[in-house]
Enzyme design. Sequence first.
Site, mmCIF file in Angstrom:
data_model
loop_
_atom_site.group_PDB
_atom_site.id
_atom_site.type_symbol
_atom_site.label_atom_id
_atom_site.label_comp_id
_atom_site.label_asym_id
_atom_site.label_seq_id
_atom_site.Cartn_x
_atom_site.Cartn_y
_atom_site.Cartn_z
ATOM 1 N N HIS A 148 -24.398 -48.321 40.460
ATOM 2 C CA HIS A 148 -25.218 -47.878 41.585
ATOM 3 C C HIS A 148 -26.547 -48.612 41.537
ATOM 4 O O HIS A 148 -27.405 -48.317 40.713
ATOM 5 C CB HIS A 148 -25.415 -46.371 41.468
ATOM 6 C CG HIS A 148 -26.078 -45.736 42.647
ATOM 7 N ND1 HIS A 148 -25.808 -46.096 43.948
ATOM 8 C CD2 HIS A 148 -27.003 -44.737 42.725
ATOM 9 C CE1 HIS A 148 -26.519 -45.350 44.762
ATOM 10 N NE2 HIS A 148 -27.265 -44.524 44.052
ATOM 11 N N SER B 255 -31.265 -45.824 46.537
ATOM 12 C CA SER B 255 -30.316 -44.811 46.980
ATOM 13 C C SER B 255 -30.912 -44.022 48.155
ATOM 14 O O SER B 255 -31.280 -44.622 49.159
ATOM 15 C CB SER B 255 -29.928 -43.917 45.806
ATOM 16 O OG SER B 255 -28.790 -43.165 46.113
ATOM 17 N N ASP C 173 -20.666 -50.616 44.111
ATOM 18 C CA ASP C 173 -21.440 -49.373 44.107
ATOM 19 C C ASP C 173 -20.568 -48.187 44.514
ATOM 20 O O ASP C 173 -19.998 -48.182 45.596
ATOM 21 C CB ASP C 173 -22.627 -49.508 45.077
ATOM 22 C CG ASP C 173 -23.696 -48.456 44.862
ATOM 23 O OD1 ASP C 173 -23.330 -47.270 44.687
ATOM 24 O OD2 ASP C 173 -24.881 -48.805 44.864
#
Length: 515
Positions: free
Chosen positions: A484, A228, A454
């Site tokens: 995610h 991320s 995602d």
Amino acid sequence: MPKPSWMRTAAPTATAVLLCALAAGCGGDDAGDEDLEGQKLSWRDCPAPSQEQGGGDGPSPLPGGDEWQCATMKAPLDWDEPEGETIDLALIRARASGDERKRIGSLVFNFGGPGGSGITALPAFGADYAKLRTRYDLVSFDPRGVGRSAPVVCQDDQQLDVYFQQDATPDDRAERTELLENTEEFNEACEKNSEKVLPHVRTTDAARDLDLMRQVLGDAKLHYFGISYGTELGGVYAHLFPKKVGRAVFDAVVDPTQTPEEGSLGQARGFQLALGNYAEDCVSKAEDCPVGDTAQDVEDRIAKLLKDLDSKPLPGIFPRELTQTAATNGIAQALYSKDFWEYLTEGLQQAYDGDGQVLMLLSDSMNGRNENGEYSNITAANVSVNCADDKPRYSPEYVAQKLPEFRSASGLFGDYLAWGMLGCTDWPVPGAADHPDVSAPGSAPILVIGNTGDPATPYEGARRMAEALGKGVGVELTYKGQGHGAYDSKNTCVQDAVHGYLLDGKVPKAGTVCS
């Protein structure tokens, strides 16, 4: 209000990780003639997480009984004055489990946020990386401004309880005024309590910390696993130190080409897509879906719930109520991983029966609130890093003009993400740029993994990251899945590609697709 904490967070780490972080302030030392690159780390047993890390117990022993080890590394508070005042950065490691002769070095993890504590994240998911540990010391850290590493402090627990009860999607002038006043109060508290560190929590500062860490750990190259926001940090590192990049993997990739507005709009589409995928999955089960008869019915009932909550909140976790904002936050949290969908169903069922506890628990997890009512500093750190990084400052009038576009992207999340752009409007530190520079000519290949389902870092960002890194650097791999990130889905194809590169140096073919 600050940007929603799900703007750039790393879940599925959100539930297990955002409830944990360590704390200490600026060290206040003067580096003088100290050779920071040559400093020796004193590794010892890890303490229990402090409140800023979310509290709780210390990390459980590793498989085989080995203990996690923690240390602090000194770094300049201001990288423009490297011989001036220093801060302490908190590190954690698990020593390599395999043959020492086959050890490659340290593999450094950043799990995202910005604002997530690596000190609590790595032990929470350590078992998932057991194979990587055969040839690497697994290492993570609290980035500057986070947890134990010169943490940004804004409001106290009681103030944050009130803050998160506010209406973050104003419908009229009075609600808009209240939102702006609350945002200003939050930002002023950050400046009052953390004025010294706020100018020095940019991603470029954290990237320089990474290179110092590489040297202190004794590695000629930085071997890195970013998730991320950790992909943005890794991209900035590669731009600043392309010749120092070793084997690196980016998973759940932030689009480095977007402005904050474009990023928020992309997330609106991403969470709406994930909501649709959840609804389709629910009604496809052999048994009846308890929250709707069709996928559209599921979405319509959620929209009605949120509309009703705007004027009539439900009992939540006493004395707090489940507001429209808290419910939206909780739903977003549950969409980070397919493993959380059952909790979303349970929370919706409860809410339809007049009980908001489960959705509020999900929202608390996102906000870093533990069961004792204590908050980690995830929100303070998230806002501070984003506002120091992002140059644009948006006005209420501009956001109001953009609402139709955001609502078109997501009827459920559009308003929340649009108004969240006001978080940096009155921030005391100017933002650095419209978007990060990640061009890294001369870098070793970086494996860039995008997940088609995602919600938080939409799939398109992976291709743009690969292109921005440069020809021969970014190597894109697609995972056709939900949630995610891809590696922690335990998809064999994805994990084989990651292991092949990190352990054996085999770069997968660009354009590889896993499903």
